[in-house]
Scaffold this motif. Structure first.
Motif, PDB file in Angstrom:
ATOM      1  N   PRO A  61      20.047 -19.140   0.649  1.00  0.00           N
ATOM      2  CA  PRO A  61      19.688 -17.972  -0.153  1.00  0.00           C
ATOM      3  C   PRO A  61      18.786 -17.016   0.623  1.00  0.00           C
ATOM      4  O   PRO A  61      18.006 -17.441   1.467  1.00  0.00           O
TER       5      PRO A  61
ATOM      6  N   PRO B  18       5.975  -8.209   4.546  1.00  0.00           N
ATOM      7  CA  PRO B  18       5.602  -6.960   5.217  1.00  0.00           C
ATOM      8  C   PRO B  18       5.142  -7.227   6.657  1.00  0.00           C
ATOM      9  O   PRO B  18       4.646  -8.304   6.966  1.00  0.00           O
TER      10      PRO B  18
ATOM     11  N   LEU C 146       1.260  -3.411   8.267  1.00  0.00           N
ATOM     12  CA  LEU C 146       1.259  -3.051   6.846  1.00  0.00           C
ATOM     13  C   LEU C 146       0.373  -4.009   6.050  1.00  0.00           C
ATOM     14  O   LEU C 146      -0.309  -3.604   5.103  1.00  0.00           O
ATOM     15  N   ARG C 147       0.394  -5.287   6.461  1.00  0.00           N
ATOM     16  CA  ARG C 147      -0.458  -6.255   5.761  1.00  0.00           C
ATOM     17  C   ARG C 147      -1.934  -5.944   5.987  1.00  0.00           C
ATOM     18  O   ARG C 147      -2.744  -6.060   5.075  1.00  0.00           O
TER      19      ARG C 147
ATOM     20  N   GLY D 209      -2.760  -3.062   3.871  1.00  0.00           N
ATOM     21  CA  GLY D 209      -2.861  -3.542   2.484  1.00  0.00           C
ATOM     22  C   GLY D 209      -4.194  -4.220   2.234  1.00  0.00           C
ATOM     23  O   GLY D 209      -4.847  -3.963   1.220  1.00  0.00           O
ATOM     24  N   SER D 210      -4.603  -5.088   3.179  1.00  0.00           N
ATOM     25  CA  SER D 210      -5.887  -5.776   3.008  1.00  0.00           C
ATOM     26  C   SER D 210      -7.021  -4.761   2.944  1.00  0.00           C
ATOM     27  O   SER D 210      -7.940  -4.899   2.122  1.00  0.00           O
TER      28      SER D 210
ATOM     29  N   LEU E  93      -6.899  -1.658   1.954  1.00  0.00           N
ATOM     30  CA  LEU E  93      -6.860  -0.951   0.660  1.00  0.00           C
ATOM     31  C   LEU E  93      -7.414  -1.839  -0.451  1.00  0.00           C
ATOM     32  O   LEU E  93      -8.189  -1.386  -1.298  1.00  0.00           O
ATOM     33  N   LEU E  94      -7.007  -3.111  -0.427  1.00  0.00           N
ATOM     34  CA  LEU E  94      -7.439  -4.039  -1.477  1.00  0.00           C
ATOM     35  C   LEU E  94      -8.950  -4.269  -1.405  1.00  0.00           C
ATOM     36  O   LEU E  94      -9.652  -4.171  -2.415  1.00  0.00           O
ATOM     37  N   VAL E  95      -9.442  -4.499  -0.179  1.00  0.00           N
ATOM     38  CA  VAL E  95     -10.879  -4.752  -0.002  1.00  0.00           C
ATOM     39  C   VAL E  95     -11.670  -3.526  -0.447  1.00  0.00           C
ATOM     40  O   VAL E  95     -12.623  -3.628  -1.226  1.00  0.00           O
TER      41      VAL E  95
ATOM     42  N   SER F 194     -10.870  -1.014  -2.429  1.00  0.00           N
ATOM     43  CA  SER F 194     -10.852  -0.672  -3.853  1.00  0.00           C
ATOM     44  C   SER F 194     -11.643  -1.683  -4.691  1.00  0.00           C
ATOM     45  O   SER F 194     -12.498  -1.283  -5.494  1.00  0.00           O
ATOM     46  N   VAL F 195     -11.394  -2.966  -4.491  1.00  0.00           N
ATOM     47  CA  VAL F 195     -12.069  -3.978  -5.335  1.00  0.00           C
ATOM     48  C   VAL F 195     -13.564  -4.028  -5.020  1.00  0.00           C
ATOM     49  O   VAL F 195     -14.402  -4.009  -5.936  1.00  0.00           O
ATOM     50  N   TYR F 196     -13.896  -4.040  -3.733  1.00  0.00           N
ATOM     51  CA  TYR F 196     -15.302  -4.175  -3.355  1.00  0.00           C
ATOM     52  C   TYR F 196     -16.078  -2.912  -3.726  1.00  0.00           C
ATOM     53  O   TYR F 196     -17.199  -2.986  -4.245  1.00  0.00           O
ATOM     54  N   LEU F 197     -15.451  -1.755  -3.465  1.00  0.00           N
ATOM     55  CA  LEU F 197     -16.130  -0.483  -3.764  1.00  0.00           C
ATOM     56  C   LEU F 197     -16.440  -0.375  -5.246  1.00  0.00           C
ATOM     57  O   LEU F 197     -17.567  -0.044  -5.647  1.00  0.00           O
ATOM     58  N   VAL F 198     -15.447  -0.667  -6.069  1.00  0.00           N
ATOM     59  CA  VAL F 198     -15.638  -0.499  -7.506  1.00  0.00           C
ATOM     60  C   VAL F 198     -16.682  -1.523  -8.026  1.00  0.00           C
ATOM     61  O   VAL F 198     -17.481  -1.203  -8.911  1.00  0.00           O
TER      62      VAL F 198
END
Lengths: 42, 323
Positions: free
Chosen positions: A8, A14, A18-19, A22-23, A25-27, A29-33
């Motif tokens: 299959p 990714p 790109l990874r 992505g990391s 962006l994730l760090v 956004s979550v950490y900043l907020v």
């Protein structure tokens, strides 16, 4: 190889860059907020 | 005589195997030092290979980021509680709850993808844990931005969207609904595929029932039967014409053993009886024999077909004056 034997398809992962993006962006956004909630609450 | 260097003490089994193999083959520098008989070594290598897990464990820290990043929010919630701002505390707690739920779901999703035996033929509905984790994380970012920081709806949505995109690029959302293992326009092959998917679904159910069994011997027997069943399914997949020969196996025995195993698991919880255990053991022994016979029968057909093909080829060569 018969159709039944074909393995299959796996969803592609990714690429490394790109990874990393992505990391970042994730760090950011979550950490900043979370930091904003700590230092600049409503 | 110079001694070979001492082997390192801290080696994993996987790294040790090639070394032992080379000792068995007599090509290693340590070979003369070996006092263990070669047959015992061979058995050791074989045994170790058999006990090696077929699936890799997930990386220890995969998904750990999501647990660590919202830590400031925990302090924010405690400070809000300490200073008597209930509304702020509730907003922070809601955001933190969503982050924790997201981290937990993501970790479960990553682990499941590593550990779970991937179905070969069956298309089963499973909760997309990583996707749900990503959505919870994005929602957590949006809720925190809107209610703890006081951003407007547009900015909060933008924050949530950035978090979702970051999550997707880092961990990847799972696709909803598994694609078919193969596609075929051929009606006959599609029937075979459906039969295989159904049979594998039964085997997966059987494995699940076995996992809940307390008796290790019966559990091992059921798992062995399931492995035999998988072997037969692979054989059918190799040669779809075998399906018609194996139909009784798929329809009668597989369903039978699944029902008996479920019945045993259900009844055993209510009453612990030796007689019931013995009866179940007898059934399992019979089923194991039947499965083995079925496998042998399919193999024999293969040999028979090959004989016929060789005979036909020989005759053709004779006719054309080559042989």
């Amino acid at each position: 190889m018969s159709d039944l034997q074909r393995p299959p398809a796996q969803p592609p992962r990714p690429a490394l860059m790109l990874r990393l993006l992505g990391s970042a962006l994730l760090v950011s956004s979550v950490y900043l907020v979370s930091c904003q909630a700590l230092f600049f609450p409503v | 005589m110079t001694m070979p260097p001492k082997p390192p003490r801290d080696v994993r089994l996987n790294e040790l195997l090639p070394l032992v193999r080379s000792m068995v083959a007599g090509t290693s520098a340590y070979a003369p030092l070996m006092k263990i008989p070669h047959t015992a070594l061979r058995a050791l290598v074989q045994g170790a290979q058999e006990t090696q897990p077929r699936v890799q464990p997930p990386p220890l820290l995969a998904g750990a980021l999501l647990w660590v990043l919202p830590t400031p929010l925990l302090f924010a919630a405690m400070i809000a509680l300490g200073t008597g701002h209930l509304d702020r505390f509730l907003a922070d707690a809601a955001g933190l709850g969503l982050f924790m739920a997201g981290a937990w779901l993501t970790r479960r999703g990553i682990r499941a993808a590593y550990v779970r035996q991937q179905p070969r033929f069956a298309r089963l509905w499973r909760w997309p844990l990583k996707t749900l984790g990503g959505l919870a994380t994005a929602l957590g970012v949006g809720v925190t931005a809107a209610f703890s920081v006081g951003q407007g709806p547009a900015i909060s949505l933008a924050f949530a969207a950035v978090a979702a995109l970051g999550f997707h690029l880092t961990y990847g959302f799972e696709s909803l609904g598994r694609p078919r293992a193969f596609w075929s326009g051929d009606e006959r092959l599609r029937k075979v595929a459906d039969a295989l998917a159904e049979a594998e679904g039964r085997l997966l159910d059987l494995e699940q029932t076995a996992a809940a069994m307390a008796n290790p011997e019966l559990k091992a027997r059921v798992l062995r039967i399931s492995a035999q069943g998988r072997g037969i399914l692979e054989q059918i997949a190799d040669r779809p014409t075998d399906l018609y020969r194996a139909r009784k196996f798929l329809n009668v025995y597989l369903e039978g053993v699944q029902q008996v195993a479920e019945g045993y698991a259900r009844t055993h919880r209510l009453a612990d009886s030796r007689e019931l255990e013995q009866n179940f053991r007898n059934v399992l022994v019979t089923v194991e024999q039947v499965f083995e016979e079925q496998r042998q029968k399919l193999l024999r057909t293969d040999v028979l077909d090959l004989d016929v093909q060789i005979e036909v080829l020989k005759k053709q060569l004779d006719r054309e004056g080559i042989a």
